[in-house]
Write a protein that holds these residues in place. Structure first.
Motif, PDB file in Angstrom:
ATOM      1  N   ASP A   1      11.062   0.705   8.635  1.00  0.00           N
ATOM      2  CA  ASP A   1      10.063   0.573   8.212  1.00  0.00           C
ATOM      3  C   ASP A   1       8.707   2.000   9.072  1.00  0.00           C
ATOM      4  O   ASP A   1       8.072   0.690  10.039  1.00  0.00           O
TER       5      ASP A   1
ATOM      6  N   TYR B   1       6.151  -8.530  -9.956  1.00  0.00           N
ATOM      7  CA  TYR B   1       5.463 -10.026  -9.778  1.00  0.00           C
ATOM      8  C   TYR B   1       4.432 -10.362 -10.669  1.00  0.00           C
ATOM      9  O   TYR B   1       3.709  -9.852 -11.560  1.00  0.00           O
TER      10      TYR B   1
ATOM     11  N   SER C   1       8.004  -0.926  -0.012  1.00  0.00           N
ATOM     12  CA  SER C   1       8.565  -2.058   1.325  1.00  0.00           C
ATOM     13  C   SER C   1       9.358  -3.415   0.039  1.00  0.00           C
ATOM     14  O   SER C   1      10.616  -3.338   0.311  1.00  0.00           O
TER      15      SER C   1
ATOM     16  N   GLU D   1      15.225 -10.117  -1.140  1.00  0.00           N
ATOM     17  CA  GLU D   1      13.980  -9.991  -2.650  1.00  0.00           C
ATOM     18  C   GLU D   1      15.027 -10.170  -2.987  1.00  0.00           C
ATOM     19  O   GLU D   1      15.838  -8.625  -3.272  1.00  0.00           O
TER      20      GLU D   1
ATOM     21  N   ASN E   1      12.796  -3.865   0.686  1.00  0.00           N
ATOM     22  CA  ASN E   1      13.382  -5.068   0.508  1.00  0.00           C
ATOM     23  C   ASN E   1      14.501  -6.011   0.021  1.00  0.00           C
ATOM     24  O   ASN E   1      15.844  -6.783   0.508  1.00  0.00           O
TER      25      ASN E   1
HETATM   26  P1  ADP Z   1       3.450  -3.440   4.248  1.00  0.00           P
HETATM   27  O1  ADP Z   1       2.719  -2.387   5.394  1.00  0.00           O
HETATM   28  O2  ADP Z   1       4.863  -2.789   4.835  1.00  0.00           O
HETATM   29  O3  ADP Z   1       3.414  -2.009   3.227  1.00  0.00           O
HETATM   30  P2  ADP Z   1       2.066  -5.303   2.995  1.00  0.00           P
HETATM   31  O4  ADP Z   1       0.840  -5.420   3.659  1.00  0.00           O
HETATM   32  O5  ADP Z   1       2.071  -4.454   1.248  1.00  0.00           O
HETATM   33  O6  ADP Z   1       3.292  -4.826   4.215  1.00  0.00           O
HETATM   34  O7  ADP Z   1       2.724  -6.147   2.835  1.00  0.00           O
HETATM   35  C1  ADP Z   1       2.736  -6.934   3.435  1.00  0.00           C
HETATM   36  C2  ADP Z   1       4.135  -8.206   3.089  1.00  0.00           C
HETATM   37  O8  ADP Z   1       3.270  -9.324   1.916  1.00  0.00           O
HETATM   38  C3  ADP Z   1       5.296  -8.206   1.585  1.00  0.00           C
HETATM   39  O9  ADP Z   1       6.007  -9.014   1.562  1.00  0.00           O
HETATM   40  C4  ADP Z   1       4.640  -7.945   0.248  1.00  0.00           C
HETATM   41  O10 ADP Z   1       5.847  -8.689   0.022  1.00  0.00           O
HETATM   42  C5  ADP Z   1       3.515  -9.364   0.511  1.00  0.00           C
HETATM   43  N1  ADP Z   1       2.281  -8.810  -0.565  1.00  0.00           N
HETATM   44  C6  ADP Z   1       2.405  -7.172  -0.676  1.00  0.00           C
HETATM   45  N2  ADP Z   1       1.128  -7.561  -1.721  1.00  0.00           N
HETATM   46  C7  ADP Z   1       1.363  -8.647  -1.794  1.00  0.00           C
HETATM   47  C8  ADP Z   1       0.557  -9.651  -2.997  1.00  0.00           C
HETATM   48  N3  ADP Z   1      -0.613  -7.726  -3.909  1.00  0.00           N
HETATM   49  N4  ADP Z   1      -0.007 -10.552  -3.408  1.00  0.00           N
HETATM   50  C9  ADP Z   1       1.245 -11.107  -2.725  1.00  0.00           C
HETATM   51  N5  ADP Z   1       2.654 -10.496  -1.595  1.00  0.00           N
HETATM   52  C10 ADP Z   1       1.938  -8.866  -1.424  1.00  0.00           C
END
Ligand code: ADP
Ligand code: ADP
Length: 234
Positions: free
Chosen positions: A168, A13, A47, A57, A51
């Motif tokens: 999940d 990313y 995740s 993704e 995904n």
């Molecule tokens: P989970 O509890 O499933 O791990 P997260 O809170 O980590 O959920 O992530 C929720 C969503 O936000 C996911 O779709 C993930 O791809 C996205 N995400 C996670 N980390 C980041 C980040 N640093 N910046 C942008 N999007 C993020």
């Protein structure tokens, strides 16, 4: 028989000027009939991996083959069709519709797939019974306990007869006794129906209910463990 093959998988990313390696070269195979856990701490890439296996993704690099098909090469429309046909999801938050009863919730994905009313009702009832909710068939979501709601969530995922089920943190909101019941139930059904269950969790104890644990840290698999489970244990 291999069901999911992941080869040299990377996901990067871009956040401003920096690159975040969510996955840094992941390889593994998950087999038909297997209950496999992907376990690791928060931020380890679970995740992201889920995904990508679900075609939600695109990888930055590498290959994902599911039932012999390279899903990283599919278009968005082909991915939608692939998920409809092959994939079921179980969520931590159950995601039930509050205005529908248990059977109606299970029947809903079948109606999206154009299954006629009578057939989808029969199928929904069959799966509601399979998860042990014959007495709660007409209950609304808010009339059921967390464990009962997750049983509905499992029935809903299974009713479309997917080859693969992605879960999940499926027991994230449940107490420890209910957690054991739900994990035992999922393992039993997946085995009996020769499906493939992939569960993501941060909890080693929960991962221990799976046949195999892929441990992930900082976007890399660092250990694979196997566990033998009897169907008599719950
Ligand atoms: P989970 O509890 O499933 O791990 P997260 O809170 O980590 O959920 O992530 C929720 C969503 O936000 C996911 O779709 C993930 O791809 C996205 N995400 C996670 N980390 C980041 C980040 N640093 N910046 C942008 N999007 C993020
Ligand atoms: P986990 O599910 O194990 O908590 P994630 O797959 O959500 O981990 O995240 C792995 C890493 O990738 C984390 O550093 C997270 O911040 C980052 N990440 C996830 N999704 C995004 C996103 N959409 N944009 C930027 N960074 C992300």
């Amino acid at each position: 028989i291999p069901m999911i093959q992941v080869k040299n998988l990377y996901k990067v990313y871009k956040v401003g000027d920096t690159r975040v390696y969510a996955l840094g070269g992941v390889d593994f195979t998950i087999y038909k009939g297997e209950f496999c856990a992907i376990v690791g701490p928060s931020g380890s890439g679970k995740s992201t991996l889920l995904n990508m296996m679900a075609g939600l993704e695109k990888p930055s690099k590498g290959e994902i083959t599911i039932a012999g098909k390279h899903i990283e090469k599919l278009t968005e429309n082909q991915l939608v069709a692939f998920r409809r046909k092959h994939v079921g999801f179980i969520f931590q938050s159950y995601n039930l519709l509050q205005t529908m009863n248990a059977v109606e919730n299970v029947a809903l994905p079948l109606s999206f797939r154009g299954v006629p009313r009578k057939k989808r009702n029969e199928t929904a009832v069959k799966y509601i019974k399979l998860v042990g909710l014959e007495k709660q068939m007409k209950h609304m979501a808010n009339e059921m306990s967390g464990g009962q709601q997750q049983r509905v969530g499992i029935a809903r995922a299974l009713a479309v007869d997917p080859q693969i089920i992605f879960a999940d943190e499926p027991t994230g909101n449940l107490d420890s006794k209910t957690t054991k019941e739900i994990l035992g139930l999922m393992r039993k059904i997946v085995r009996e129906q020769n499906q493939t269950l992939v569960m993501v969790t941060h909890d080693n104890y929960i991962a221990g209910f799976a046949d195999r644990q892929l441990h992930i840290v900082d976007g890399k698999i660092f250990k694979i463990e196997e566990q033998h489970h009897d169907d008599t244990e719950e």
